[in-house]
Scaffold this motif. Sequence first.
Motif, PDB file in Angstrom:
ATOM      1  N   HIS A  11       0.839  -1.187   0.000  1.00  0.00           N
ATOM      2  CA  HIS A  11       0.000   0.000   0.000  1.00  0.00           C
ATOM      3  C   HIS A  11       0.882   1.248   0.000  1.00  0.00           C
ATOM      4  O   HIS A  11       0.404   2.350  -0.126  1.00  0.00           O
ATOM      5  CB  HIS A  11      -0.872  -0.039   1.255  1.00  0.00           C
ATOM      6  N   VAL A 171      -8.876   7.174   5.886  1.00  0.00           N
ATOM      7  CA  VAL A 171      -9.103   6.009   6.750  1.00  0.00           C
ATOM      8  C   VAL A 171      -8.364   4.764   6.265  1.00  0.00           C
ATOM      9  O   VAL A 171      -7.957   3.917   7.061  1.00  0.00           O
ATOM     10  CB  VAL A 171     -10.617   5.745   6.927  1.00  0.00           C
ATOM     11  N   ASP A 173      -5.446   4.899   4.853  1.00  0.00           N
ATOM     12  CA  ASP A 173      -4.039   5.291   4.695  1.00  0.00           C
ATOM     13  C   ASP A 173      -3.606   5.213   3.230  1.00  0.00           C
ATOM     14  O   ASP A 173      -2.605   4.562   2.899  1.00  0.00           O
ATOM     15  CB  ASP A 173      -3.112   4.397   5.538  1.00  0.00           C
ATOM     16  N   LEU A 201       0.780  13.748   7.762  1.00  0.00           N
ATOM     17  CA  LEU A 201       0.415  12.600   6.916  1.00  0.00           C
ATOM     18  C   LEU A 201       1.532  12.308   5.912  1.00  0.00           C
ATOM     19  O   LEU A 201       1.828  11.153   5.613  1.00  0.00           O
ATOM     20  CB  LEU A 201      -0.901  12.874   6.180  1.00  0.00           C
ATOM     21  N   MET A 205       3.150   8.994   7.372  1.00  0.00           N
ATOM     22  CA  MET A 205       2.529   7.937   6.562  1.00  0.00           C
ATOM     23  C   MET A 205       3.091   7.889   5.147  1.00  0.00           C
ATOM     24  O   MET A 205       2.644   7.084   4.330  1.00  0.00           O
ATOM     25  CB  MET A 205       1.009   8.143   6.495  1.00  0.00           C
TER      26      MET A 205
ATOM     27  N   ASP B  22       0.940  -3.613   7.337  1.00  0.00           N
ATOM     28  CA  ASP B  22      -0.123  -2.883   6.644  1.00  0.00           C
ATOM     29  C   ASP B  22      -1.327  -3.801   6.413  1.00  0.00           C
ATOM     30  O   ASP B  22      -1.417  -4.880   7.006  1.00  0.00           O
ATOM     31  CB  ASP B  22       0.408  -2.290   5.328  1.00  0.00           C
ATOM     32  N   TYR B  52       7.424   0.313   8.594  1.00  0.00           N
ATOM     33  CA  TYR B  52       6.219   1.109   8.359  1.00  0.00           C
ATOM     34  C   TYR B  52       5.061   0.407   9.052  1.00  0.00           C
ATOM     35  O   TYR B  52       4.997  -0.821   9.065  1.00  0.00           O
ATOM     36  CB  TYR B  52       5.936   1.208   6.855  1.00  0.00           C
ATOM     37  N   ILE B  53       4.168   1.174   9.636  1.00  0.00           N
ATOM     38  CA  ILE B  53       2.945   0.571  10.182  1.00  0.00           C
ATOM     39  C   ILE B  53       1.770   1.468   9.812  1.00  0.00           C
ATOM     40  O   ILE B  53       1.839   2.694   9.966  1.00  0.00           O
ATOM     41  CB  ILE B  53       3.053   0.357  11.713  1.00  0.00           C
ATOM     42  N   ASP B  54       0.722   0.885   9.272  1.00  0.00           N
ATOM     43  CA  ASP B  54      -0.443   1.696   8.898  1.00  0.00           C
ATOM     44  C   ASP B  54      -1.497   1.612   9.999  1.00  0.00           C
ATOM     45  O   ASP B  54      -1.282   0.994  11.056  1.00  0.00           O
ATOM     46  CB  ASP B  54      -0.972   1.299   7.511  1.00  0.00           C
ATOM     47  N   SER B  55      -2.646   2.216   9.747  1.00  0.00           N
ATOM     48  CA  SER B  55      -3.683   2.285  10.784  1.00  0.00           C
ATOM     49  C   SER B  55      -4.231   0.918  11.153  1.00  0.00           C
ATOM     50  O   SER B  55      -4.660   0.705  12.285  1.00  0.00           O
ATOM     51  CB  SER B  55      -4.836   3.158  10.314  1.00  0.00           C
ATOM     52  N   VAL B  87       4.174   7.233  13.464  1.00  0.00           N
ATOM     53  CA  VAL B  87       2.754   6.942  13.219  1.00  0.00           C
ATOM     54  C   VAL B  87       1.986   6.940  14.550  1.00  0.00           C
ATOM     55  O   VAL B  87       0.872   7.469  14.636  1.00  0.00           O
ATOM     56  CB  VAL B  87       2.591   5.594  12.488  1.00  0.00           C
ATOM     57  N   LEU B  90       1.316  10.452  15.579  1.00  0.00           N
ATOM     58  CA  LEU B  90       0.257  11.099  14.791  1.00  0.00           C
ATOM     59  C   LEU B  90      -1.096  10.924  15.472  1.00  0.00           C
ATOM     60  O   LEU B  90      -1.935  11.822  15.492  1.00  0.00           O
ATOM     61  CB  LEU B  90       0.240  10.499  13.379  1.00  0.00           C
TER      62      LEU B  90
END
Lengths: 276, 107
Positions: A11, A171, A173, A201, A205, B22, B52-55, B87, B90
């Motif tokens: 992603h 939402v 990302d 962001l 991210m 992710d 990396y780590i996403d929501s 993250v 954030l």
Amino acid sequence: MSGLFDRDDAHRLVPGSTVIAVEGLAAHWGERQVLHDISLQVGSGEIVVIMGGSGSGKSTLLRHLVGLARPTAGRVEVLGTDLRTASARAMHRLRRHMGVAFQGGALFSSLTVLENVILPLQEHTRLAPATMHIMARLKLEVVNLAGSEDLLPAELSGGMVKRAAIARAVVMDPPLLFFDEPSAGLDPVVAAELDRLILQLRDAMHMSIVVVTHEIESALTIADRLIVLDGGRIVATGTVAEVRASQSPRVQALLNRQPSVPDFDPEAYLDRLTRA
Amino acid sequence: MTTPQTTLVEDHATVALEGDIDLSCSQTVRSALLAQLRAGHAVSVRMAAVSYIDSSGVASLVEAYQLARKLGLDFQLTEVSEAALSVLRLARLDRVFPIATGSDGKG
């Protein structure tokens, strides 16, 4: 999208890749040409701000970048997908990787704030419901809308609608985000918070972000690169410092908030006033 | 990401995460964390190698931490990489999770 992601299921964009490439874009509304020979690129992890006055073509350009309008001429490639030729399936796949915060919010009026924000997750993922709820609530926290989960859009202020739309846009990302006039109509404190969020962001991210705005202060605060439109044409592009140094009178007028006054012709003016 | 590596010493599980956490793998992480807690183990999540780590990954950590609190079990993040920490910041979760800096779980 080969080359943009390091894995098929990834992603996150590969650093240094080009996420948007536009070449020779032209667009018409009926007979009237509203975009002329637009060429631009957006790189991964970059904030590009498209600036211009009312009627400059910036919203039309945004509609082309997000695939809501087809160009009359030229090429628009987003995350490796050519939007002129993309199938419905390719567009669906592309939308999973991009978020759009529309100026008016575009929230579903019959759904609560939380239901609106969670919708992309339900549509595009198979995550556990608990995960989806926490993700949506996290984004509402990030945009300072905690406690508004159960409200309907009609119960929100204009600024809250805008922030709910932003929470929905981020939402998933997405690696690519579009903001349409994010700070228009917000009070200065909320607008500054929003600018900070956009920068966070990008930094945390690694999102690539395109912002369309006429808010000069916000543009100069967040932009890695500015693109200035006037009359459907790019009249300046570069870093904030480069655009500030532009010799173009239109660019200087925009940066200095001077109104656009066409050459004054007293004869023509009188004709217009007295036309039967 | 490879599958989370879990090391169990008595009733304390160390779950090591690496690479990108992710949408493609967060549910595997979630399952691993919840399984250890449901087995009655305290959990340390080692995050030194997280790029990396996403929501969805963060949400999995939140859900696990909440479950640990309900069950009265210790739960902490250790050696959190800067990428992951940014993250967490954030969402202001750096002020919520117990975070230890050392590999032994000591701050």
